[in-house]
Design an enzyme around this catalytic site. Structure first.
Site, PDB file in Angstrom:
ATOM      1  N   TYR A 199      49.654  40.404  41.352  1.00  0.00           N
ATOM      2  CA  TYR A 199      48.694  39.666  42.182  1.00  0.00           C
ATOM      3  C   TYR A 199      47.507  39.266  41.303  1.00  0.00           C
ATOM      4  CZ  TYR A 199      45.120  38.396  45.490  1.00  0.00           C
ATOM      5  OH  TYR A 199      44.130  37.698  46.157  1.00  0.00           O
ATOM      6  N   ASP A 204      44.762  41.001  33.179  1.00  0.00           N
ATOM      7  CA  ASP A 204      43.929  40.852  34.377  1.00  0.00           C
ATOM      8  C   ASP A 204      43.461  42.245  34.791  1.00  0.00           C
ATOM      9  OD1 ASP A 204      42.832  40.602  36.856  1.00  0.00           O
ATOM     10  OD2 ASP A 204      44.443  39.394  37.734  1.00  0.00           O
ATOM     11  N   LYS A 225      35.612  42.308  40.473  1.00  0.00           N
ATOM     12  CA  LYS A 225      35.510  43.423  41.426  1.00  0.00           C
ATOM     13  C   LYS A 225      34.362  44.408  41.139  1.00  0.00           C
ATOM     14  CE  LYS A 225      39.658  43.071  43.992  1.00  0.00           C
ATOM     15  NZ  LYS A 225      40.906  42.432  43.577  1.00  0.00           N
TER      16      LYS A 225
HETATM   17  C1  LIG Z   1      41.289  40.998  43.572  1.00  0.00           C
HETATM   18  C2  LIG Z   1      42.018  40.539  42.393  1.00  0.00           C
HETATM   19  C3  LIG Z   1      41.916  39.208  41.958  1.00  0.00           C
HETATM   20  C4  LIG Z   1      41.147  38.141  42.706  1.00  0.00           C
HETATM   21  O1  LIG Z   1      39.788  38.400  42.758  1.00  0.00           O
HETATM   22  P1  LIG Z   1      38.887  37.685  43.885  1.00  0.00           P
HETATM   23  O2  LIG Z   1      37.508  38.091  43.522  1.00  0.00           O
HETATM   24  O3  LIG Z   1      39.363  38.226  45.181  1.00  0.00           O
HETATM   25  O4  LIG Z   1      39.118  36.227  43.766  1.00  0.00           O
HETATM   26  C5  LIG Z   1      42.599  38.857  40.805  1.00  0.00           C
HETATM   27  N1  LIG Z   1      43.319  39.750  40.116  1.00  0.00           N
HETATM   28  C6  LIG Z   1      43.431  41.045  40.509  1.00  0.00           C
HETATM   29  C7  LIG Z   1      44.233  41.993  39.686  1.00  0.00           C
HETATM   30  C8  LIG Z   1      42.807  41.473  41.669  1.00  0.00           C
HETATM   31  O5  LIG Z   1      42.959  42.731  42.088  1.00  0.00           O
END
Ligand SMILES: *Cc1c(COP(=O)(O)O)cnc(C)c1O
Length: 423
Positions: A147, A241, A270
């Site tokens: 994700y 990521d 985050k």
């Molecule tokens: C939450 C998340 C995103 C997206 O971040 P947003 O601030 O919600 O756009 C991308 N990659 C990972 C691994 C995430 O957990």
């Protein structure tokens, strides 16, 4: 059943909520405040937070040092554009981040959300190759259960099933979706597949060690390092990521550290501001950056969000980094990990529980399947026991603030145990 305050009653006909069928959704619980690891509801109840506001509130709520930093910044410069103008919190934060990022990561590009940071990483990877005359390298290799966000590029590299790719068939770019290899056999297959698409692949993108929103699936540091190595052999960039795993969540400050690797590009978000304000960043190594650094104006990186490096967010992030060191969050993660392992292990006894796994401050109870009714019933049970826990896909998980006390954490794990017993 819940007594809604006036603002929620009147706002309900105008608000459109995330990831939910508005026609038959459970009404959201009205919140009037949050302090430490507790969420205060309008009716006076308090819930212990097992989710840390989508994994962002790593120091709990209302940490006094972060609040003070943001208040000070608010009085001097809440926002100013980042094009052509510079401000101290942004420039200082870039330097502080480079100090703690994997060695070799050196250029920080700020943005306002995780999804945007991922889009930026993808554009950076494609333009990196384009600037060297290799414009065919514009596809991504990504993983099942991954994700990376909800914007179009980020969605295209997320799990096709949970990302509901068929809804956007024809609109979304096609990518190479593979399984994360785990043994000798699957690595041989993975290597062969990657070698076959190297001419059109710009980068591999992965959530290091833990695929979070796609079902809390773990892989080892060795697997991660081996994937990185295969990228290098095939001249494919490696994007980590770390939006969910960064800032201590898996036990190291960044998950990549456990594998001893430096990605070419990394995304963070985050917990970057301690969960106070939305902010994210995409960081590149010098080797990536130099391919944009030239006398040719078309080689410049083409991106720039309005709220890039928002000073309030930067000041929150600077304070959060201070607090992280001063209050030794990594030591806290170690304790949380031990406690989660000991207490969640009890859930293994229930039929339908396939696996219990823990990594850092992430605790997961994997069910063999979870119906929508069961999910809703469990959510309700958790709320009634004073806990904020939301089952996801086929797992019940905890990703609490790293400041959670032993008693609060026991309350969360017991709620899961009791919930499973009842439902
Ligand atoms: C939450 C998340 C995103 C997206 O971040 P947003 O601030 O919600 O756009 C991308 N990659 C990972 C691994 C995430 O957990």
């Amino acid at each position: 059943m819940i007594n809604l305050p006036d603002w929620e009653k009147s706002g309900l006909s105008h608000i459109w909520l995330p990831y939910c069928q508005m026609k038959n959704m459970a009404l959201p619980l009205p919140v009037v405040g949050a302090l430490g690891c507790k969420i205060k509801l309008a009716d006076g109840r308090e819930l212990i937070d097992g989710i840390a506001s989508w994994w962002s509130a790593c120091h709990g709520y209302q940490h006094p040092e972060i609040i003070a930093a943001v208040e000070n910044q608010l009085k001097t410069l809440p926002h100013i554009m980042f094009g052509g103008l510079a401000h101290e919190p942004g420039y200082r934060l870039a330097g502080e981040l480079v100090k703690i990022l994997p060695r070799g990561m050196s250029k920080v590009f700020f943005s306002d959300s995780g999804s945007t940071a991922v889009e930026i990483a993808m554009k950076m990877a494609v333009q990196y190759w384009h600037n060297q005359g290799q414009s065919r390298k514009n596809r991504f290799i990504c993983f099942r259960h991954g994700y990376h966000g909800d914007t179009m590029g980020a969605m295209s590299i997320s799990d096709p099933e949970s990302g509901m790719h068929k809804l956007w068939n024809g609109y979304m770019p096609m990518q190479y979706v593979l399984d994360i290899p785990s043994d000798e056999y699957s690595f041989a297959e993975f290597k062969e597949l990657v070698a076959g698409i190297r001419k059109t692949a710009a980068a591999v993108i992965i959530e290091p060690l833990v695929q979070c929103a796609g079902g809390m699936k773990f892989h080892s540091a060795d697997v991660l390092a081996a994937i990185k190595n295969i990228c290098k052999e095939n001249e494919i960039l490696f994007i980590a990521d770390e939006i969910a795993t960064g800032f201590g969540r898996t036990g190291n400050i960044f998950a990549c550290n456990e594998a001893g690797i430096t990605p070419d590009i990394m995304c963070i978000g985050k917990a970057l501001t301690g969960g106070v304000i939305g902010m994210a960043a995409t960081i590149a190594t010098e080797e990536i950056f130099v391919k944009f650094y030239s006398d040719d104006p078309t080689h410049a990186f083409m991106h720039g969000p309005t709220y890039m490096a928002n000073p309030l967010a930067c000041s929150a992030a600077l304070a959060s980094l201070e607090v992280f060191k001063k209050e030794n969050r990594l030591a806290a993660v170690e304790k949380i990990e031990a406690q989660l392992s000991a207490e969640l292990a009890l859930c293994q006894a229930f039929p339908g529980v396939e696996d219990v796994r823990v990594k850092g401050a992430i605790g997961v109870v994997q069910l063999s399947e979870m119906s929508t009714e069961k999910k809703l019933k469990l959510r309700q049970e958790f709320i009634e026991s004073g806990c904020w826990i939301r089952p996801l896909e086929d797992v019940i998980y905890l990703m609490p603030p790293l400041t959670i006390s032993e008693q609060e954490l026991t309350k969360l794990t017991s709620a899961i145990y009791e919930g499973l017993k009842k439902c």
